[in-house]
Motif scaffolding. Structure first.
Motif, short mmCIF file in Angstrom:
data_model
loop_
_atom_site.label_atom_id
_atom_site.label_comp_id
_atom_site.label_asym_id
_atom_site.label_seq_id
_atom_site.Cartn_x
_atom_site.Cartn_y
_atom_site.Cartn_z
N ARG A 81 0.84 -1.20 0.00
CA ARG A 81 0.00 0.00 0.00
C ARG A 81 0.86 1.25 0.00
O ARG A 81 1.89 1.30 0.69
CB ARG A 81 -0.90 0.04 1.25
N PHE A 82 0.48 2.23 -0.79
CA PHE A 82 0.99 3.59 -0.66
C PHE A 82 0.04 4.33 0.29
O PHE A 82 -1.17 4.29 0.10
CB PHE A 82 1.01 4.31 -2.01
N ASN A 84 -0.71 8.13 2.11
CA ASN A 84 -0.34 9.54 2.10
C ASN A 84 -0.49 10.16 3.48
O ASN A 84 -0.83 9.48 4.46
CB ASN A 84 -1.15 10.32 1.05
N SER A 89 -5.03 5.33 1.43
CA SER A 89 -4.11 4.34 0.87
C SER A 89 -4.54 3.88 -0.51
O SER A 89 -5.73 3.94 -0.87
CB SER A 89 -3.99 3.13 1.80
N THR A 90 -3.55 3.44 -1.28
CA THR A 90 -3.75 2.90 -2.62
C THR A 90 -2.96 1.61 -2.73
O THR A 90 -1.81 1.55 -2.30
CB THR A 90 -3.28 3.89 -3.69
N VAL A 92 -0.61 -1.14 -4.36
CA VAL A 92 0.50 -0.98 -5.31
C VAL A 92 1.24 -2.30 -5.47
O VAL A 92 1.45 -3.03 -4.51
CB VAL A 92 1.48 0.13 -4.85
N VAL A 141 5.06 0.88 -11.24
CA VAL A 141 4.06 0.51 -10.25
C VAL A 141 2.70 0.33 -10.92
O VAL A 141 2.36 1.03 -11.87
CB VAL A 141 3.94 1.57 -9.13
N LEU A 143 -1.08 0.68 -9.80
CA LEU A 143 -1.87 1.27 -8.72
C LEU A 143 -3.35 0.97 -8.94
O LEU A 143 -3.85 1.06 -10.06
CB LEU A 143 -1.65 2.79 -8.68
N GLY A 202 5.25 5.92 4.27
CA GLY A 202 4.54 6.05 3.01
C GLY A 202 4.24 4.74 2.34
O GLY A 202 3.44 4.68 1.40
N ILE A 203 4.88 3.65 2.79
CA ILE A 203 4.62 2.32 2.25
C ILE A 203 4.18 1.42 3.40
O ILE A 203 4.81 1.39 4.45
CB ILE A 203 5.84 1.72 1.55
N ASP A 204 3.09 0.70 3.20
CA ASP A 204 2.56 -0.18 4.23
C ASP A 204 2.21 -1.52 3.60
O ASP A 204 2.35 -1.71 2.39
CB ASP A 204 1.33 0.45 4.89
#
Length: 331
Positions: A81-82, A84, A89-90, A92, A141, A143, A202-204
């Motif tokens: 996940r991205f 912000n 989240s988005t 990825v 990436v 998304l 920022g990355i999960d």
């Protein structure tokens, strides 16, 4: 990110990971074959694991015999996940594409190369870098949001599946260039503690069960492989920005620290707290910083962020991924 040259994996259930590794190992009564998995144990495992068939198709294709590392793709396999600043989240998926393109060799060519020079791939990479022909990969990436995931015909978190680029076009976001070799391969390569749970801000992680399993197993691997929970003190793994350590013991203790309180938060009146504040260019006043759940992290290290929000942002935006404390939180 653990990059594989194939975009899918053999299993989707993390509990099968040990079985997969055992199936690939050499036969116990003869200790061969050592460098290949094409024997009865492996094929028995594949026979009993239907979800492995997708990866087997890739393994038996030309993708599995690259001409060199410079012509090899790499995939993050899992869905991350991205996230912000607003906690939106988005999903990825990460892909590395070689600038030189994808090239492979035939089986009989691979057999001849291996017999003539078992170090062919490493030598090819060394020669290319030393001559200034730096290998380069483009980071791409894919998304997508929750609605896309819900409407797709299969579980997008399944690591035995891919999202075709015809359906979800990859977006180029960066590049990787190899322009130098390690000075000491043991110190800088063999002792590196790569772990999927080392995620920068920022990355999960997603709920991919296999990814969650790897987040546990990789830490266990490093504890045993490098012999101590203090493997983050090894120079190649140590943070390069100001940090405070709340532990003072355990085997392979490398850093020598003066006496002080080992609690979290570190008191602003302590010598270590003041030194950290000065290093960050911050005032002694402690500001409250939002708690972030960062999953199963690597070692008993606590990051204390003191002072102004700008100094916190400077540290948070660092390119160094810092492990969290046993409380699984960063302040």
């Amino acid at each position: 990110m653990v990059g594989n040259n194939i975009p899918v994996f053999f299993i989707r259930d993390a509990i099968k990971f040990p079985d997969l590794i055992h199936a690939v190992k050499e036969e116990p009564d003869r200790a061969f074959p050592q460098a290949q998995s094409a024997h009865d144990n492996f094929w028995d495992f594949i026979l009993l694991t239907p979800e492995s068939m997708h990866m087997i198709i890739w393994v038996m294709s030309d993708h599995a015999i690259p001409r060199s590392f410079r012509f090899m793709e790499s995939f993050g396999v899992h869905t991350f996940r991205f996230v912000n600043a607003k906690d939106a989240s988005t999903f990825v998926k990460f892909l590395w594409k070689p600038k030189l393109g994808l090239q492979s060799v035939l089986w009989n060519e691979a057999v001849k190369i291996n017999g003539a020079d078992p170090d062919f791939h490493r030598r090819d990479l060394w020669n290319a870098i030393q001559s200034g022909n730096y290998p380069e990969w483009e980071l791409q990436v894919q998304l997508f949001d929750q609605q896309f995931a819900d409407e797709f015909e299969f579980d997008v978190l399944d690591p035995t599946k891919i999202i075709p680029k015809e359906i979800l076009a990859p977006i180029p976001v960066g590049r990787l260039v190899l322009d130098r070799m390690p000075d000491n391969l043991f110190a800088e390569t063999e002792q590196v503690a790569f772990m999927t749970q080392n995620a920068p801000p920022g990355i999960d992680f997603s709920n991919d069960p296999l990814l969650q399993g790897r987040n546990f197993s990789y830490l266990d691997t490093q504890l045993k492989r490098l012999g101590s929970p203090n493997f983050t003190h090894i120079p190649i793994n140590a943070p390069k920005c100001p940090f405070a350590i709340s532990s003072k013991t355990a085997t392979w203790r490398c850093a020598i620290r003066s006496a002080g309180r080992t609690i979290d938060p570190i008191p602003t009146g302590s010598g270590r707290g003041n030194r950290l504040q000065r290093a960050l260019g911050a005032s002694p006043k402690r500001r409250k910083v939002r708690r972030l759940d960062c999953g199963q992290k690597a070692s008993p290290i606590t990051i204390a962020k003191h002072g102004s929000s700008s100094s916190v942002r400077r540290l948070a935006n660092s390119s160094i991924s810092l492990p969290c404390s046993h409380s699984n939180s960063v302040r």
